[in-house]
Write an enzyme that holds these catalytic residues in place. Structure first.
Site, PDB file in Angstrom:
ATOM      1  N   GLN A 165       4.168   4.558   4.894  1.00 44.13           N
ATOM      2  CA  GLN A 165       4.183   5.991   5.192  1.00 44.13           C
ATOM      3  C   GLN A 165       4.234   6.281   6.690  1.00 44.13           C
ATOM      4  O   GLN A 165       4.197   7.447   7.101  1.00 44.13           O
ATOM      5  CB  GLN A 165       2.944   6.668   4.585  1.00 44.13           C
ATOM      6  CG  GLN A 165       2.834   6.542   3.084  1.00 44.13           C
ATOM      7  CD  GLN A 165       3.926   7.288   2.324  1.00 44.13           C
ATOM      8  OE1 GLN A 165       4.617   8.148   2.872  1.00 44.13           O
ATOM      9  NE2 GLN A 165       4.080   6.964   1.051  1.00 44.13           N
ATOM     10  N   ASN A 203      -1.265   7.323   2.008  1.00 46.15           N
ATOM     11  CA  ASN A 203      -0.175   7.892   1.220  1.00 46.15           C
ATOM     12  C   ASN A 203      -0.566   9.165   0.478  1.00 46.15           C
ATOM     13  O   ASN A 203       0.306   9.891  -0.006  1.00 46.15           O
ATOM     14  CB  ASN A 203       0.342   6.857   0.217  1.00 46.15           C
ATOM     15  CG  ASN A 203      -0.766   6.309  -0.664  1.00 46.15           C
ATOM     16  OD1 ASN A 203      -1.724   5.718  -0.169  1.00 46.15           O
ATOM     17  ND2 ASN A 203      -0.639   6.484  -1.963  1.00 46.15           N
ATOM     18  N   CYS A 228       1.860   5.658  -7.802  1.00 42.14           N
ATOM     19  CA  CYS A 228       1.558   4.343  -8.367  1.00 42.14           C
ATOM     20  C   CYS A 228       0.210   4.333  -9.091  1.00 42.14           C
ATOM     21  O   CYS A 228      -0.178   3.323  -9.665  1.00 42.14           O
ATOM     22  CB  CYS A 228       1.549   3.285  -7.262  1.00 42.14           C
ATOM     23  SG  CYS A 228       3.160   3.020  -6.518  1.00 42.14           S
ATOM     24  N   HIS A 245      12.944   3.272   0.192  1.00 41.30           N
ATOM     25  CA  HIS A 245      13.162   4.438  -0.660  1.00 41.30           C
ATOM     26  C   HIS A 245      12.296   5.642  -0.288  1.00 41.30           C
ATOM     27  O   HIS A 245      12.512   6.736  -0.796  1.00 41.30           O
ATOM     28  CB  HIS A 245      12.976   4.077  -2.139  1.00 41.30           C
ATOM     29  CG  HIS A 245      11.553   3.919  -2.581  1.00 41.30           C
ATOM     30  ND1 HIS A 245      10.867   4.914  -3.236  1.00 41.30           N
ATOM     31  CD2 HIS A 245      10.712   2.874  -2.473  1.00 41.30           C
ATOM     32  CE1 HIS A 245       9.656   4.484  -3.521  1.00 41.30           C
ATOM     33  NE2 HIS A 245       9.526   3.257  -3.070  1.00 41.30           N
ATOM     34  N   THR A 303      17.971 -15.522  -5.062  1.00 36.83           N
ATOM     35  CA  THR A 303      19.269 -15.253  -4.440  1.00 36.83           C
ATOM     36  C   THR A 303      19.174 -14.056  -3.500  1.00 36.83           C
ATOM     37  O   THR A 303      18.717 -12.981  -3.896  1.00 36.83           O
ATOM     38  CB  THR A 303      20.335 -14.977  -5.510  1.00 36.83           C
ATOM     39  OG1 THR A 303      20.431 -16.106  -6.376  1.00 36.83           O
ATOM     40  CG2 THR A 303      21.681 -14.713  -4.862  1.00 36.83           C
ATOM     41  N   THR A 305       5.350  -3.199  -2.881  1.00 37.51           N
ATOM     42  CA  THR A 305       4.331  -3.880  -3.683  1.00 37.51           C
ATOM     43  C   THR A 305       4.460  -5.385  -3.550  1.00 37.51           C
ATOM     44  O   THR A 305       3.465  -6.093  -3.329  1.00 37.51           O
ATOM     45  CB  THR A 305       4.443  -3.458  -5.164  1.00 37.51           C
ATOM     46  OG1 THR A 305       4.075  -2.083  -5.276  1.00 37.51           O
ATOM     47  CG2 THR A 305       3.525  -4.295  -6.039  1.00 37.51           C
TER      48      THR A 305
END
Length: 395
Positions: free
Chosen positions: A200, A171, A341, A220, A256, A91
């Site tokens: 995907q 997706n 989502c 993921h 960071t 995203t």
């Protein structure tokens, strides 16, 4: 007694509140973490904890490691003309790509092109640019196969067009856009940048990434960790940063750097790039054949089963998808009805409606998404349970 799935594969260690006898068919949403990747992350966290932006030896070593990790990640995709901007997820990467180009290059023009069936992280970004920042957006339709027509893209391009953003693999349906043909067409217009949501696609279908200006990948979906993703872009492209701060990631994404996350991302892509889709293809085919033989109950929305075996979408003609999905879940089968989502915000799939122009079909779609760890026995178990559920549920 109704059939209860008892087949477990290495990646199917997903636990529910009621049972560990789970068959997971929701890999397009997220995947169980590969223990090898988790171990790599833990080792790097323990041994390389310094902030790369600090002015001491450990920080310099961390900076060197981060640079090497990025070079190796780009090498895995065989696109040496690209650089990698690490992000917290797809995203963020999609937002950075789309808004970054729109704001940085708006002096060239304010016309953008996408498609009606894109992931919410793309569609909502374009809508925000359109409604809040005065950009003009063309939303390309899709055909009955779930992909855009190249002629529609060609007709949509204007002198003011600066960005085309189209997903490689949908997706929800697994439909594959003609990315090579699109890239070739966009290349005829030097001031247009071509972005691809490849979430995907990577490790599942073949793409020539070197021909794409920018693309997004996340870990993921591939056995990696949440929070590990990246935007790959050609070195000459500049982006307006979404985050202001210390100027990390070449000034495009301050914050960071997470060296361990970068390393885990690299390892995920390395493993996924060696993927073979034989298991997924067999599982898909078994279920596809069953659905085809029962056309009185099911309509198949995925038309490219052989080309992309990882996603299979179908609609119920007589039953409610929400009821069937709940019944499947109680029997240990984890499936979804639409993009995870988007599942909490709408009663129907806008992707299926765009493809079929059928509200009933869009309201009653089910998505199965597979891994190469799924087994043929799991497909047979799913068919048996689905058949029983369809017969048990009242009209």
């Amino acid at each position: 007694m109704p059939f209860t799935a008892e087949i477990m594969s290495r990646n199917q260690v997903v636990e529910s509140n009621n049972s560990k006898n789970t068959i997971y068919f929701d890999y397009a949403s997220s995947s169980p973490t590969n223990p090898e990747i988790l171990q790599a992350y833990n080792d790097k966290v323990k041994n390389s904890f310094a902030n790369p932006s600090s002015p001491h030896r450990l920080a310099f070593e961390a900076t060197h490691q981060l640079d090497e990790i990025k070079r190796e990640t780009v090498h895995i995709l065989n696109c040496p003309q690209h650089k990698l901007i690490l992000t917290s997820g797809a995203t963020e990467a999609n937002n950075l790509a789309i808004k970054g180009v729109a704001f940085h290059y708006q002096n060239r023009g304010k016309h953008l092109i996408t498609a009606v069936n894109e992931h919410p992280s793309v569609l909502e970004t374009f809508r925000q640019l359109e409604h809040s920042f005065g950009f003009e957006v063309t939303y390309l339709p899709i055909n009955e196969k779930g992909v855009i027509n190249l002629d529609d893209l060609i007709a949509a391009i204007k002198p003011s067009t600066i960005l085309v953003s189209l997903m490689a693999v949908n997706n929800e349906t697994g439909a594959i856009n003609p990315i090579e043909a699109i890239a070739k067409e966009v290349k005829k217009h030097p001031k247009i940048i071509f972005h691809v949501d490849a979430v995907q696609a990577f490790g599942k279908v073949n793409l020539l990434y070197q021909n794409i200006d920018m693309f997004t990948i996340t870990a993921h979906k591939l056995g990696g960790l949440k929070g590990c993703a990246g935007l790959f872009l050609k070195k000459q492209i500049k982006l307006f940063p979404l985050l202001s701060g210390g100027g990390q990631e070449e000034g495009m994404r301050s914050g960071t750097n997470d060296l361990a996350a970068a390393y885990a991302f690299m390892q995920t892509l390395k493993i996924a790039s060696q993927n073979k889709n034989e298991n997924a293809k067999k599982v898909n085919r078994i279920i596809f054949d069953y659905l085809s033989k029962h056309s009185d109950e099911f309509m198949i929305n995925s038309t490219m089963c052989e080309a992309n075996p990882y996603i299979l979408n179908f609609s119920l003609k007589k039953k409610k998808a929400s009821v069937v999905v709940e019944a499947l879940s109680l029997r240990g089968f984890m499936v979804s009805t639409k993009s995870s989502c988007h599942s909490q915000t709408s009663e129907e799939s806008y992707v299926i409606y765009a493809q079929t122009n059928d509200h009933h079909r869009a309201q009653n779609s089910i998505r199965l998404s597979f891994s190469n760890d799924n087994k043929e026995e799991e497909a047979q178990a799913f068919i048996q349970s689905l058949d029983e559920i369809i017969k048990e549920i009242k009209q």
